[in-house]
Scaffold this active site. Structure first.
Site, PDB file in Angstrom:
ATOM      1  N   GLY A 130      78.331  45.730  28.861  1.00  0.00           N
ATOM      2  CA  GLY A 130      78.694  46.750  29.853  1.00  0.00           C
ATOM      3  C   GLY A 130      77.511  47.635  30.201  1.00  0.00           C
ATOM      4  O   GLY A 130      77.432  48.783  29.743  1.00  0.00           O
ATOM      5  N   TYR A 131      76.603  47.101  30.981  1.00  0.00           N
ATOM      6  CA  TYR A 131      75.416  47.858  31.396  1.00  0.00           C
ATOM      7  C   TYR A 131      75.524  48.268  32.875  1.00  0.00           C
ATOM      8  O   TYR A 131      75.558  49.421  33.212  1.00  0.00           O
ATOM      9  CB  TYR A 131      74.158  46.988  31.227  1.00  0.00           C
ATOM     10  N   SER A 132      75.549  47.248  33.783  1.00  0.00           N
ATOM     11  CA  SER A 132      75.424  47.526  35.220  1.00  0.00           C
ATOM     12  C   SER A 132      76.618  48.301  35.756  1.00  0.00           C
ATOM     13  O   SER A 132      77.748  48.129  35.293  1.00  0.00           O
ATOM     14  CB  SER A 132      75.321  46.217  36.006  1.00  0.00           C
ATOM     15  N   SER A 164      79.925  39.800  32.804  1.00  0.00           N
ATOM     16  CA  SER A 164      80.196  38.379  32.568  1.00  0.00           C
ATOM     17  C   SER A 164      81.168  38.215  31.404  1.00  0.00           C
ATOM     18  O   SER A 164      81.037  38.886  30.374  1.00  0.00           O
ATOM     19  CB  SER A 164      78.904  37.630  32.223  1.00  0.00           C
ATOM     20  N   GLU A 247      67.472  39.724  25.558  1.00  0.00           N
ATOM     21  CA  GLU A 247      67.949  39.050  26.766  1.00  0.00           C
ATOM     22  C   GLU A 247      66.776  38.401  27.510  1.00  0.00           C
ATOM     23  O   GLU A 247      66.862  37.280  27.977  1.00  0.00           O
ATOM     24  CB  GLU A 247      68.636  40.070  27.677  1.00  0.00           C
TER      25      GLU A 247
HETATM   26  C1  LIG Z   1      75.203  35.913  37.288  1.00  0.00           C
HETATM   27  C2  LIG Z   1      75.046  37.356  36.895  1.00  0.00           C
HETATM   28  C3  LIG Z   1      75.590  37.802  35.691  1.00  0.00           C
HETATM   29  C4  LIG Z   1      75.486  39.149  35.337  1.00  0.00           C
HETATM   30  N1  LIG Z   1      76.049  39.570  34.153  1.00  0.00           N
HETATM   31  C5  LIG Z   1      75.981  40.879  33.813  1.00  0.00           C
HETATM   32  C6  LIG Z   1      76.639  41.341  32.612  1.00  0.00           C
HETATM   33  O1  LIG Z   1      77.273  40.592  31.880  1.00  0.00           O
HETATM   34  N2  LIG Z   1      76.567  42.671  32.328  1.00  0.00           N
HETATM   35  C7  LIG Z   1      75.885  43.560  33.105  1.00  0.00           C
HETATM   36  O2  LIG Z   1      75.828  44.729  32.761  1.00  0.00           O
HETATM   37  N3  LIG Z   1      75.265  43.146  34.256  1.00  0.00           N
HETATM   38  C8  LIG Z   1      75.313  41.829  34.623  1.00  0.00           C
HETATM   39  N4  LIG Z   1      74.705  41.396  35.791  1.00  0.00           N
HETATM   40  C9  LIG Z   1      74.120  42.409  36.686  1.00  0.00           C
HETATM   41  C10 LIG Z   1      72.603  42.394  36.784  1.00  0.00           C
HETATM   42  O3  LIG Z   1      72.020  42.914  35.622  1.00  0.00           O
HETATM   43  C11 LIG Z   1      72.236  43.205  38.038  1.00  0.00           C
HETATM   44  O4  LIG Z   1      72.747  42.509  39.149  1.00  0.00           O
HETATM   45  C12 LIG Z   1      70.743  43.387  38.168  1.00  0.00           C
HETATM   46  O5  LIG Z   1      70.265  44.276  37.202  1.00  0.00           O
HETATM   47  C13 LIG Z   1      70.378  43.933  39.573  1.00  0.00           C
HETATM   48  O6  LIG Z   1      71.067  45.108  39.822  1.00  0.00           O
HETATM   49  P1  LIG Z   1      71.926  45.308  41.162  1.00  0.00           P
HETATM   50  O7  LIG Z   1      72.779  44.109  41.365  1.00  0.00           O
HETATM   51  O8  LIG Z   1      72.576  46.637  41.078  1.00  0.00           O
HETATM   52  O9  LIG Z   1      70.851  45.303  42.335  1.00  0.00           O
HETATM   53  P2  LIG Z   1      69.928  46.523  42.775  1.00  0.00           P
HETATM   54  O10 LIG Z   1      69.205  47.082  41.598  1.00  0.00           O
HETATM   55  O11 LIG Z   1      70.746  47.474  43.610  1.00  0.00           O
HETATM   56  O12 LIG Z   1      68.891  45.779  43.690  1.00  0.00           O
HETATM   57  C14 LIG Z   1      69.205  45.364  45.033  1.00  0.00           C
HETATM   58  C15 LIG Z   1      67.958  44.700  45.618  1.00  0.00           C
HETATM   59  O13 LIG Z   1      66.868  45.651  45.670  1.00  0.00           O
HETATM   60  C16 LIG Z   1      65.746  45.172  44.937  1.00  0.00           C
HETATM   61  N5  LIG Z   1      65.100  46.275  44.218  1.00  0.00           N
HETATM   62  C17 LIG Z   1      65.705  47.221  43.465  1.00  0.00           C
HETATM   63  N6  LIG Z   1      64.779  48.057  42.946  1.00  0.00           N
HETATM   64  C18 LIG Z   1      63.569  47.615  43.370  1.00  0.00           C
HETATM   65  C19 LIG Z   1      62.223  48.058  43.176  1.00  0.00           C
HETATM   66  N7  LIG Z   1      61.947  49.108  42.405  1.00  0.00           N
HETATM   67  N8  LIG Z   1      61.224  47.338  43.764  1.00  0.00           N
HETATM   68  C20 LIG Z   1      61.499  46.251  44.535  1.00  0.00           C
HETATM   69  N9  LIG Z   1      62.756  45.788  44.774  1.00  0.00           N
HETATM   70  C21 LIG Z   1      63.773  46.463  44.203  1.00  0.00           C
HETATM   71  C22 LIG Z   1      66.329  44.165  43.949  1.00  0.00           C
HETATM   72  O14 LIG Z   1      65.352  43.210  43.535  1.00  0.00           O
HETATM   73  C23 LIG Z   1      67.448  43.535  44.751  1.00  0.00           C
HETATM   74  O15 LIG Z   1      66.946  42.527  45.588  1.00  0.00           O
HETATM   75  C24 LIG Z   1      74.796  40.067  36.178  1.00  0.00           C
HETATM   76  C25 LIG Z   1      74.244  39.621  37.380  1.00  0.00           C
HETATM   77  C26 LIG Z   1      74.367  38.282  37.753  1.00  0.00           C
HETATM   78  C27 LIG Z   1      73.773  37.838  39.057  1.00  0.00           C
END
Ligand SMILES: Cc1cc2nc3c(=O)[nH]c(=O)nc-3n(C[C@H](O)[C@H](O)[C@H](O)COP(=O)(O)OP(=O)(O)OC[C@H]3O[C@@H](n4cnc5c(N)ncnc54)[C@H](O)[C@@H]3O)c2cc1C
Length: 393
Positions: A130-132, A164, A247
């Site tokens: 439970g991070y994101s 997930s 991770e």
């Molecule tokens: C298949 C899958 C499984 C997952 N499972 C888990 C899970 O079990 N638990 C959990 O906690 N999370 C999970 N996640 C979440 C994952 O950790 C996040 O999706 C990831 O950290 C990106 O965060 P966000 O989706 O909020 O995108 P954002 O951080 O909002 O980013 C949106 C876009 O902006 C870009 N961006 C953001 N900041 C910058 C920067 N400083 N410079 C350049 N570009 C930037 C990103 O690269 C991206 O393209 C999962 C994700 C996926 C796809």
């Protein structure tokens, strides 16, 4: 770089190979994550997890005192290679073995270790991460889920997203904000939360490949015993970083060359310009390019391994590997779709689907790894700033 294995490593390989031969019929095959299989597969994966545990082959990298084998980095590589060789998967049964267990071994108190580690190893307790949150992904430290102390409890309110396997998990390791006035990295705590606690709602998120891989998890006045705090209150960021280090160590570079070989096989079967696609030199050139990149990634992986074996801190290789391997996996899948032509549009499971529709599933699923464990854009930033020393943009 030394490509030879020691006699101890060869003995380790022989022992695991012999065990696999005896137990392969219980394994979950390493197959494509077809949407319906992802759901229907859970029980089979749990059974395979337990079988591996009974044989002493689960969590092999955990120290012996916690039930592991204390396997070395190289033995871990051998373990993965042997599973891949026989086409068996290391079962994905949540994040207990790979993330929470090793984090607890480092940060947990005796009671937390005693309570959770044996059950995680035995496949009796499954965990999600439970991070994101909806507005905190790449900038994880901005998370807003609140926990307020109330006697011997924390009361949690907020929501997590992209969690997930939450629909299967018994427990969640949760990042919460316990001091909203402190600088963002300094007001976070790390809690262990029983998913059956009143006030938790799990809502599925269906991915574009039709699979229910992850979820949104809501917390409404969820009471968590104080004894479930890992590390100190407001110092959860350090614990969280430890989990992230485990991770990021996960092998994004595995299986790529096998997928290129599958492309060759596909090109030999599908038609193109009145013959087979393989007869087209441009197709062979594209595949050769993908193979060359796969080999470059393989050797970069060995360079990273060599650094680890020498006890050096992670270098440029880990960001490069994550970036290049996930991009290559996507390119391989997209080229598979190109080779299939109109057949690429046939849905998985349809009797007309070639290769059971795995290429379209693979193409859709290949986007995920470019996002999790630090998006590829973030890897570009790391390579630019920390490896190449470029000025911050
Ligand atoms: C298949 C899958 C499984 C997952 N499972 C888990 C899970 O079990 N638990 C959990 O906690 N999370 C999970 N996640 C979440 C994952 O950790 C996040 O999706 C990831 O950290 C990106 O965060 P966000 O989706 O909020 O995108 P954002 O951080 O909002 O980013 C949106 C876009 O902006 C870009 N961006 C953001 N900041 C910058 C920067 N400083 N410079 C350049 N570009 C930037 C990103 O690269 C991206 O393209 C999962 C994700 C996926 C796809």
């Amino acid at each position: 770089m030394d490509f030879n294995f020691s006699p101890e490593d060869e003995a380790f390989r022989a022992a695991f190979r012999a065990w696999l031969e005896q137990n392969l019929q219980y394994s979950t095959p390493a197959r494509e994550p077809l949407a319906d299989e992802l759901e229907g597969d859970w029980d089979a994966r749990v059974r395979w997890h337990r079988r591996l545990h009974q044989g002493g082959w689960m969590g092999i990298h955990w120290p012996r005192e916690y039930g592991g084998r204390g396997a070395t980095i190289l033995q871990n590589v051998i373990y993965q290679d042997e599973l891949e060789r026989v086409g068996a998967a290391l079962p994905f049964t949540g994040f207990g073995i790979s993330l929470l267990g090793p984090t607890l071994i480092h940060w947990g108190n005796d009671e937390q270790k005693r309570r959770h580690l044996p059950k995680i190893l035995a496949g009796e307790e499954f965990w999600c991460q439970g991070y994101s949150e909806p507005n905190s992904g790449s900038d994880l430290a901005s998370l807003q889920t609140r926990a307020v102390e109330d006697g011997d409890y924390f009361v949690v309110n907020g929501a997590k997203i992209w969690t997930s396997a939450a629909q299967h998990a018994d427990w969640i390791f949760l990042l919460v904000r316990t001091d909203p006035d402190a600088p963002k990295h300094k007001g976070i705590s790390y809690l262990l939360v029983d998913m059956k606690t009143p006030g938790i709602t799990v809502r599925p998120l269906v991915q574009m490949n039709g699979a229910r891989g992850f979820n949104q998890v809501f917390f409404e006045d969820v009471r968590v015993p104080r004894k479930n705090l890992v590390g100190e209150k407001n110092q959860g960021w350090q614990v969280a970083i430890t989990t992230l280090m485990f991770e990021r160590a996960s092998g994004h570079d595995r299986g790529l060359l096998k997928q290129v070989a599958e492309l060759v096989d596909l090109a030999r079967r599908v038609p193109r310009n009145g013959g087979r696609a393989w007869n087209d030199t441009s197709v062979r050139q594209r595949i050769a390019q993908l193979k060359a990149e796969g080999e470059a990634i393989r050797y970069t992986g060995y360079r990273q391994l060599t650094r680890q074996l020498k006890g050096l801190p992670p270098g440029a290789e880990s960001s490069m590997l994550k970036l290049c391997a996930t991009e290559l996996a996507l390119q391989i899948a997209v080229f598979g779709m190109e080779l299939l032509g109109p057949y690429s549009q046939v849905e998985a499971g349809s009797p007309f689907a070639l290769d059971t529709g795995k290429w379209s599933q693979r193409m859709l699923a290949a986007r995920g790894p470019t996002i999790y464990t630090g998006t590829n854009q973030i890897q570009h930033n790391i390579i630019g700033e920390r490896v190449l020393g470029l000025p911050k943009g």
